[in-house]
Design a protein around this motif. Structure first.
Motif, PDB file in Angstrom:
ATOM      1  N   LEU A 131      -4.984  45.245 -42.561  1.00  0.00           N
ATOM      2  CA  LEU A 131      -3.560  44.994 -42.348  1.00  0.00           C
ATOM      3  C   LEU A 131      -3.355  43.949 -41.259  1.00  0.00           C
ATOM      4  N   ASP A 132      -2.480  43.000 -41.517  1.00  0.00           N
ATOM      5  CA  ASP A 132      -2.055  42.045 -40.492  1.00  0.00           C
ATOM      6  C   ASP A 132      -0.935  42.710 -39.706  1.00  0.00           C
ATOM      7  N   ILE A 133      -1.243  43.160 -38.502  1.00  0.00           N
ATOM      8  CA  ILE A 133      -0.306  43.948 -37.723  1.00  0.00           C
ATOM      9  C   ILE A 133       0.908  43.139 -37.277  1.00  0.00           C
ATOM     10  N   THR A 134       0.839  41.806 -37.367  1.00  0.00           N
ATOM     11  CA  THR A 134       1.982  40.968 -36.989  1.00  0.00           C
ATOM     12  C   THR A 134       3.044  40.932 -38.074  1.00  0.00           C
ATOM     13  N   ASN A 135       2.725  41.437 -39.263  1.00  0.00           N
ATOM     14  CA  ASN A 135       3.694  41.503 -40.354  1.00  0.00           C
ATOM     15  C   ASN A 135       4.547  42.766 -40.187  1.00  0.00           C
ATOM     16  N   ARG A 139       3.679  46.602 -41.362  1.00  0.00           N
ATOM     17  CA  ARG A 139       3.393  47.542 -40.279  1.00  0.00           C
ATOM     18  C   ARG A 139       4.265  48.793 -40.397  1.00  0.00           C
ATOM     19  N   LYS A 140       5.549  48.601 -40.670  1.00  0.00           N
ATOM     20  CA  LYS A 140       6.457  49.745 -40.780  1.00  0.00           C
ATOM     21  C   LYS A 140       6.098  50.608 -41.988  1.00  0.00           C
ATOM     22  N   THR A 141       5.697  49.956 -43.077  1.00  0.00           N
ATOM     23  CA  THR A 141       5.268  50.724 -44.254  1.00  0.00           C
ATOM     24  C   THR A 141       4.041  51.565 -43.928  1.00  0.00           C
ATOM     25  N   PHE A 142       3.102  50.966 -43.199  1.00  0.00           N
ATOM     26  CA  PHE A 142       1.885  51.681 -42.803  1.00  0.00           C
ATOM     27  C   PHE A 142       2.215  52.894 -41.952  1.00  0.00           C
ATOM     28  N   PHE A 143       3.054  52.717 -40.933  1.00  0.00           N
ATOM     29  CA  PHE A 143       3.425  53.831 -40.070  1.00  0.00           C
ATOM     30  C   PHE A 143       4.152  54.920 -40.847  1.00  0.00           C
ATOM     31  N   SER A 144       5.003  54.506 -41.774  1.00  0.00           N
ATOM     32  CA  SER A 144       5.737  55.491 -42.568  1.00  0.00           C
ATOM     33  C   SER A 144       4.797  56.358 -43.387  1.00  0.00           C
ATOM     34  N   GLU A 169       7.418  35.926 -31.367  1.00  0.00           N
ATOM     35  CA  GLU A 169       8.156  36.943 -30.633  1.00  0.00           C
ATOM     36  C   GLU A 169       7.232  38.114 -30.333  1.00  0.00           C
ATOM     37  N   PRO A 170       7.447  38.827 -29.228  1.00  0.00           N
ATOM     38  CA  PRO A 170       6.627  40.006 -28.948  1.00  0.00           C
ATOM     39  C   PRO A 170       6.766  41.030 -30.066  1.00  0.00           C
ATOM     40  N   ILE A 171       5.716  41.750 -30.351  1.00  0.00           N
ATOM     41  CA  ILE A 171       5.748  42.765 -31.399  1.00  0.00           C
ATOM     42  C   ILE A 171       6.300  44.063 -30.814  1.00  0.00           C
ATOM     43  N   PRO A 172       7.379  44.590 -31.365  1.00  0.00           N
ATOM     44  CA  PRO A 172       7.948  45.831 -30.825  1.00  0.00           C
ATOM     45  C   PRO A 172       7.180  47.052 -31.310  1.00  0.00           C
ATOM     46  N   LEU A 173       5.929  47.180 -30.921  1.00  0.00           N
ATOM     47  CA  LEU A 173       5.104  48.281 -31.397  1.00  0.00           C
ATOM     48  C   LEU A 173       5.618  49.629 -30.923  1.00  0.00           C
ATOM     49  N   MET A 174       6.024  49.699 -29.663  1.00  0.00           N
ATOM     50  CA  MET A 174       6.484  50.972 -29.126  1.00  0.00           C
ATOM     51  C   MET A 174       7.715  51.495 -29.864  1.00  0.00           C
ATOM     52  N   ASP A 176       8.647  50.781 -32.924  1.00  0.00           N
ATOM     53  CA  ASP A 176       8.199  51.140 -34.265  1.00  0.00           C
ATOM     54  C   ASP A 176       7.558  52.522 -34.274  1.00  0.00           C
ATOM     55  N   CYS A 177       6.648  52.732 -33.334  1.00  0.00           N
ATOM     56  CA  CYS A 177       5.950  54.019 -33.270  1.00  0.00           C
ATOM     57  C   CYS A 177       6.924  55.151 -32.979  1.00  0.00           C
ATOM     58  N   SER A 178       7.791  54.933 -31.995  1.00  0.00           N
ATOM     59  CA  SER A 178       8.706  55.996 -31.594  1.00  0.00           C
ATOM     60  C   SER A 178       9.647  56.375 -32.721  1.00  0.00           C
ATOM     61  N   ASN A 179      10.148  55.359 -33.447  1.00  0.00           N
ATOM     62  CA  ASN A 179      11.083  55.628 -34.533  1.00  0.00           C
ATOM     63  C   ASN A 179      10.399  56.329 -35.700  1.00  0.00           C
ATOM     64  N   LEU A 180       9.199  55.881 -36.034  1.00  0.00           N
ATOM     65  CA  LEU A 180       8.541  56.405 -37.215  1.00  0.00           C
ATOM     66  C   LEU A 180       7.905  57.773 -36.981  1.00  0.00           C
TER      67      LEU A 180
END
Length: 346
Positions: A131-135, A139-144, A169-174, A176-180
């Motif tokens: 997975l290209d984590i910058t996509n 990324r959201k599909t993966f976390f879901s 742009e910075p990746i909003p990983l936190m 994404d994780c918190s929401n999912l």
């Protein structure tokens, strides 16, 4: 280095070099297999082999223990290692067989790793995801998807954000994780990343600490705005860059101005006041776990020289000795950057 993938070979080689020491902090028998000839070549090209190996060894050792502590004490059932590279923790750390470890990285790294380790057996359940984590969408599909199968998760990323191109742009990983993982316990262990300057909302947390207008030093131009100075100092803290690599632009102060204010704010207690305010806000919102923490010794070159000397004298395992009454697991914790080395204070 030509691409991000080469970083994985380089770090694996540093782990191999540490593992081959008599007084190694950890043993990674698969590191040299993964690093291969490419890793050996990159280490020689980069130079400063011993210094960087020591830094990677300390970082790996600390993260190993944080992971084990979190997994064992928080009943974590899934670990997600984003931008995993050639990491081998599922093969060398004493995990229970029921733990699910998910490695996420670019297709070329995953394919190489699966081929190199096809005859090796991990100590826990291991899954690899290309997975290209910058996509953002992928990324959201993966976390879901993994959200449906996990109860308590630990997400790890060692330096992923710092390798993004400057224009990205910075990746909003936190978020994404918190929401999912809403409604579940989520621990995120994040190493140094990107910083694009304080937002207006973040600046309001500190604005009243500073005078409304920066005073002039006699004749000449006025000082850079305090917000720009704080941006520059936080950039060094978050990314770990050198003073000479500070970004230039509308929201940043110059290297000399930032360094001058750093010395003044450390002397008059301004930094301690900022830290106290941040910790109070984080504590009020329940963001601090006072039972855990991490100490970074990368800003302590004098202590590093002492560690190096003791190791050469055959003293065995030597660590930087930093004593804290409590240790903290909180991304808001501020560690002060150090002034530039000069002939007077070197």
């Amino acid at each position: 280095m030509k691409n991000i993938a080469e970083t994985a070979y380089l770090v694996a080689m540093y782990r191999a070099l540490e593992s081959e020491r008599v007084d190694a902090l950890f043993k990674d028998p698969l590191a040299r297999i993964l690093a291969g000839g490419k890793g050996e070549m990159l280490v020689e090209v980069i130079g400063e082999k011993e210094k960087i190996t020591n830094a990677i060894a300390i970082r790996t050792y600390v993260i190993d223990h944080l992971i084990l502590q979190l997994v064992n004490s928080k009943n974590i059932d899934t670990v997600i290692n984003l931008a995993a590279g050639l990491d081998t923790r599922p093969y060398r750390l004493p995990f229970c067989a029921s733990l699910c470890w998910i490695e996420v990285d670019l297709p070329e790294i995953i394919a190489y790793k699966e081929q190199a380790l096809q005859d090796e057996q991990p100590l826990c359940f291991l899954e690899r995801v290309q997975l290209d984590i910058t996509n953002v969408a992928l990324r959201k599909t993966f976390f879901s998807e993994i959200n449906l199968a996990t109860r308590q998760a630990l997400v790890i990323t060692e330096g992923l954000l710092s390798y993004l191109h400057e224009t990205q742009e910075p990746i909003p990983l936190m978020p994404d994780c918190s929401n999912l993982f809403f409604g579940k316990r989520l621990d995120v262990l994040v190493m140094a990343g990107r910083f694009e300057g304080l937002s207006d909302l973040e600046w309001k947390l500190f604005e009243d600490i500073f005078p409304k207008q920066a005073s002039k030093r006699g004749k000449g131009m006025p000082h850079a705005p305090y917000r720009y100075v704080l941006n520059s100092l936080l950039y060094i803290l978050i990314t770990g860059c050198r003073w000479c690599d500070l970004p230039r632009g509308d929201i940043w102060a110059s290297k000399s101005s930032s360094h001058r204010w750093l010395k003044r704010w450390r002397s008059d207690g301004t930094f301690e006041y900022i830290q106290g305010r941040v910790l109070a806000i984080a504590n009020e919102k329940g963001l601090i776990n006072w039972d855990f923490g991490a100490v970074d010794g990368s800003f302590s070159p004098a202590q590093w020289e002492e560690v190096k000397k003791l190791r050469m004298e055959g003293k065995g395992k030597v660590f930087l000795s930093i004593h804290l009454p409590k240790v903290v697991e909180c991304p808001w914790l501020i560690a002060l950057p150090q002034p530039m080395a000069t002939r007077e204070n070197k």
